[in-house]
Design a protein around this motif. Structure first.
Motif, short mmCIF file in Angstrom:
data_model
loop_
_atom_site.label_atom_id
_atom_site.label_comp_id
_atom_site.label_asym_id
_atom_site.label_seq_id
_atom_site.Cartn_x
_atom_site.Cartn_y
_atom_site.Cartn_z
N LYS A 789 0.83 -1.21 0.00
CA LYS A 789 0.00 0.00 0.00
C LYS A 789 0.86 1.26 0.00
O LYS A 789 1.95 1.29 0.56
N ARG A 790 0.35 2.20 -0.68
CA ARG A 790 0.98 3.52 -0.65
C ARG A 790 -0.13 4.52 -0.36
O ARG A 790 -1.07 4.64 -1.16
N PHE A 791 -0.03 5.16 0.79
CA PHE A 791 -1.10 6.06 1.25
C PHE A 791 -2.48 5.40 1.10
O PHE A 791 -3.33 5.87 0.36
N LYS A 792 -2.65 4.36 1.74
CA LYS A 792 -3.93 3.63 1.78
C LYS A 792 -4.35 3.00 0.44
O LYS A 792 -5.33 2.27 0.38
N ASP A 793 -3.61 3.32 -0.62
CA ASP A 793 -4.01 2.73 -1.90
C ASP A 793 -3.18 1.47 -2.15
O ASP A 793 -1.99 1.43 -1.91
N GLU A 794 -3.86 0.49 -2.65
CA GLU A 794 -3.17 -0.74 -3.05
C GLU A 794 -2.42 -0.44 -4.34
O GLU A 794 -3.01 0.06 -5.30
N VAL A 795 -1.12 -0.70 -4.36
CA VAL A 795 -0.34 -0.41 -5.58
C VAL A 795 0.42 -1.65 -6.00
O VAL A 795 0.56 -2.60 -5.23
N LYS A 796 0.88 -1.61 -7.23
CA LYS A 796 1.63 -2.77 -7.75
C LYS A 796 3.10 -2.65 -7.41
O LYS A 796 3.78 -3.65 -7.16
#
Ligand code: GDP
Length: 833
Positions: A789-796
């Motif tokens: 996660k990066r700032f609450k967002d799921e990222v690849k």
């Protein structure tokens, strides 16, 4: 009723005596009273008997005037009382008697009934005993009849067989004397009547006896005949038929048995066996096989005894008898031509065939069936195997079939003793087969037969020209020179060998060639070795079986039979056998099928067992090897032995610790059906070096999806195999580190588990990548990421220098300061050097 008491007359007899009455009174005997009653009846109407004082006294009781003198009243009274008492007693007695009489009558009736019942029982028992006795009597009569017949034969009095035949054969009159036919006729009538009822039949039986007695003599015969008839009628009436004569057998059962054969062995009807199996819940037809356990149940149900035999016992039906010398007849020798390639084997075979084929017209159509017969000028028959080379010879020997009686070793006079010549010599010696040397190409200008002879010396072949014992003949396959001499030499050798076989027995032979013919189905050329193979014979050949549908000789003609040393094409097989397989004629189809299936299973087991090691070390080595080493099995066929060996050596060098080439089989000659079979069994490709597959092998390879590859350059061949083997190498797994991250903080979040707040220090963090958790440079966990996660967002991905949240799949023990290693895996193909 009145005469029922036999005691009465006795009483009467005693009555007339005057004293007896009194005595009887005083003692109160009933009998006496009875006597007196009678007397009274008799006496009273007349007058008191002079001597019977008491009797006269009684009569006068009511009349004192008539009282005898000297009797007082008291006396009179006493007498009267006694009289009354007597009368009362008399009445009582009468009642009692009547009662007794009634009881007696009842008792008698009861006894009568009892006796009747007993008699009835007795009659019934007697009837049963009689039936038994009749049976025994019948047997005895039969035996007697036999004995009499034997006697009759001696004394020429042909009477004895009559009853037996009359019974067994029915209407046929068997006695020459006149009552015979009459009796038979009567018996026939009787038999007809027997059908109407049992009682009737008995009567008719008696009538027959009477009639027979009225006839002239023949009492015993008639009695026996009658008894047999009665027995027959009884059986018929009881509906038991032949049951009493049912026999029980020991039934041999192998591991599996065809239902019809099982029925056959039990001498039961196949339909009954099928029915019994159905009752057990097994829906089978009579042509299906059942296992031994089921068969045993069936056998026991039918009341027989099961005898389990081991599988291999099925082969015992094949006749292994040795023939008496008297039955043996001379047979033609079987010749194989061997020699180095190009020394002229094929040319020689063709030349011999063209010049001398048996019964064949010159230029007539000849059929290649793998062998042919020729006749020498002296009339000797010779059988040539039409498959030159060592392959056929050795493959036959490998199967334990020795077909060849004589080897003709062809050596070209313009060449010398070559590797295959030597090999041929070794083969012939190993098989202990005599050899004849044919020095070929003698017509050639450079021909040097002496060199050949001296060369052969080195291999311990001393030809006759060198004062040895091996015949040598100079020939030219091209011009035909010396061919006759060669044939004569062969015939002479055959004579020395004294080859014999018994043509009058079930045939056995060897398969020389076999193929699956499109139109005709499986066809095998069989060289009959013993006995005579006939059309319609049932046989087993290797793992196949069949019934001879047609026999075709080397001229392409249909024949009805083939004797020893005769090669014939056999049609009617259920599958294609292998060259070298032995053919044996058996009695029944079931036997043939049983043996064939046993052999098939045995061969399967053998193949499976072939891979199994024997010693423990071997076993362990094999286990180790099997676990880590991949194998590429191949089958190599080459034009010559030399190239075959070179190829095998080259192929064996291919490989390393992980992969290797396994040569299943290598040989010289065309690719045959048996090669395809072997390749199929091991899932191997076939490599043909300068050889091709024959038509049937091509066909079966197509059917079985067996790959055949042809080469003419060893280098190409080895390269290809190397590439194929490389395909078996496991791919190499390479790891690439793509990034590192350090854990700065950890959070526990309900539902998501332990989350690490990280900083990517190096490279890149990728969600799909593998991760390792390092604590003080020690790997404490390896796994995958659950979240990135990066700032609450799921990222690849998260790049170096950036912060992110990471959670591990099924792992919670994350601590501040731990390092996360991020890596990716790559599979790399490898090749063999
Ligand atoms: P195989 O490989 O042993 O069967 O040999 P072939 O029968 O195929 O013969 C090889 C070659 O030798 C062929 O070209 C034949 O024509 C030739 N050849 C065979 N026999 C003779 C012979 O007696 N004289 C001559 N001049 N040539 C022969």
């Amino acid at each position: 009723m009145s005469d029922t008491d036999g005691k009465k007359p006795l009483g009467l007899g005693g009555a007339p005596r005057p004293g007896s009455v009194k005595q009887s009174f005083s003692h109160g005997r009933t009998k006496s009273v009875l006597v007196e009653t009678k007397r009274k009846r008799v006496v009273v109407p007349k007058q008191g008997a002079p001597g019977a004082a008491s009797g006269s006294g009684q009569t006068r009781l009511g009349d004192p005037s008539k009282r005898p003198a000297g009797i007082t009243d008291a006396e009179m009274e006493r007498r009267l009382t006694a009289l009354r008492a007597a009368k009362a007693r008399e009445a009582d007695d009468a009642i009692r008697r009547a009662e007794e009489e009634r009881q007696r009558e009842e008792e008698r009736q009861r006894r009568r009934d009892e006796i009747e019942a007993r008699e009835r029982e007795e009659r019934e028992r007697e009837a049963a005993l009689k039936a038994k006795a009749e049976e025994a009597e019948r047997m005895k009569a039969l035996a007697e009849a036999d004995a009499r017949r034997a006697e009759a034969a001696k004394s020429a009095e042909a009477e004895a067989p009559a009853p037996r035949q009359a019974n067994n054969a029915g209407p046929g009159p068997s006695r020459p004397s006149s009552p015979g036919p009459r009796k038979a006729e009567r018996e026939r009538e009787d038999r007809d009547r027997v059908g109407k009822g049992r009682e009737d039949s008995r009567r008719t039986g008696k009538l027959t006896l009477n009639d027979a007695l009225q006839g002239e003599g023949g009492r015993t015969r008639s009695l026996a005949a009658m008894k047999r008839k009665q027995e027959k009628a009884r059986q018929k009436a009881m509906g038991t038929g032949q049951r009493s004569e049912k026999q029980f057998y020991d039934v041999r059962i192998p591991e599996t048995i065809v239902v019809s054969e099982l029925a056959n062995r039990m001498k039961e009807r196949a339909a009954d066996v099928v029915k019994s199996l159905m009752k057990m819940g097994m829906m089978v037809t009579m042509n299906q096989a059942i296992d031994a356990d089921t068969a045993q149940l069936v056998i026991e149900e039918f009341g027989h005894r099961a005898v389990r035999v081991s599988d291999s016992d099925v082969e015992q039906v094949i006749q292994q008898t040795t023939d008496d010398a008297g039955n043996l007849k001379t047979r033609a020798p079987v010749i194989t031509i061997m020699g180095h390639v190009d020394h002229g084997k094929t040319s020689l075979l063709d030349a011999i065939r063209k010049a001398n084929v048996v019964s064949g017209e010159a230029g007539g159509i000849t059929q290649h069936i793998g062998a042919y017969q020729v006749k020498t000028e002296n009339g000797s028959l010779l059988t040539f195997l039409d498959t030159p080379g060592h392959a056929a010879f050795t493959s036959m020997r490998a199967r334990g079939t020795q077909v060849t009686d004589i080897v003709v070793l062809v050596v070209a006079a313009d060449d010398a003793v070559m590797p295959q010549t030597i090999e041929a010599i070794h083969h012939a010696k190993a098989a202990n087969v005599p050899m004849i040397v044919a020095i070929n190409k003698i017509d050639k200008p450079g021909a040097n037969p002496t060199k050949v002879r001296t060369d052969l010396l080195q291999h311990e072949i001393v030809v006759e020209a060198m004062s040895g014992d091996v015949q040598d003949v100079e020939v030219s396959a091209k011009t035909g020179l010396g061919l006759d001499s060669l044939l004569e030499a062969i015939a002479l050798q055959a004579e020395i060998l004294e080859l014999k076989a018994n043509p009058d027995r079930a045939a056995s032979g060897a398969v020389i060639e076999a193929q699956l013919d499109v139109g005709r189905g499986p066809v095998a050329t069989v060289l009959v070795q013993n006995g005579t193979l006939k059309r319609g014979d049932i046989f087993v050949v290797g793992q196949q079986w069949g019934k001879v549908r047609a026999l075709i000789n080397d001229q392409g003609e249909r024949v009805n039979e083939a004797g020893p040393s005769v090669p014939v094409e056999v049609l009617g097989l259920n599958g294609t056998p292998h060259a070298g397989d032995v053919l044996n004629v058996v009695e029944t189809e079931a036997q043939a099928r049983e043996i064939a299936s046993y052999r098939e299973n045995a061969a399967k087991d053998k193949r499976a067992a072939a891979g199994a090691a024997t010693t423990l070390e071997q076993l362990m080595a094999k286990a180790k090897a099997d676990a880590s080493v991949a194998e590429l099995p191949v089958l190599v066929k080459a034009d010559v032995q030399g190239s075959a060996e070179a190829i095998v050596q080259a192929l064996e060098k291919i490989g390393n610790d992980e992969v290797r080439v396994r040569i299943l089989h290598y040989g010289v000659g065309a690719i045959t059906d048996s090669d395809v079979g072997l390749a199929e069994a091991s899932n191997a490709p076939i490599i043909g070096f300068n050889v091709r597959a024959n038509a049937s092998a091509r066909q079966s390879a197509n059917q079985k999806s067996v790959e055949i590859r042809y080469y003419s350059i060893i280098y190409d061949l080895v390269d290809d195999i190397k590439a194929a083997a490389s395909g078996l190498l496991k791919n190499e797994i390479r790891e690439h580190f793509i990034g590192y991250a350090t854990i700065k903080e950890t959070f526990k979040i309900t539902g998501a588990g332990m989350i690490a707040g990280c900083l990517v220090t190096e490279g890149i963090a990728r969600r799909s990548a593998g991760v390792r958790l390092l604590r003080d440079n020690v790997v404490i966990h390896e796994g995958t990421l659950k979240t990135l996660k990066r700032f609450k967002d799921e990222v690849k991905e998260v790049q170096s220098g950036q912060e992110c949240g990471m959670a591990f799949e099924r792992y919670e023990d994350l601590r501040v300061g731990d390092v996360i290693e991020i890596f990716e895996r790559e599979e790399v193909k490898r090749t063999l050097q």
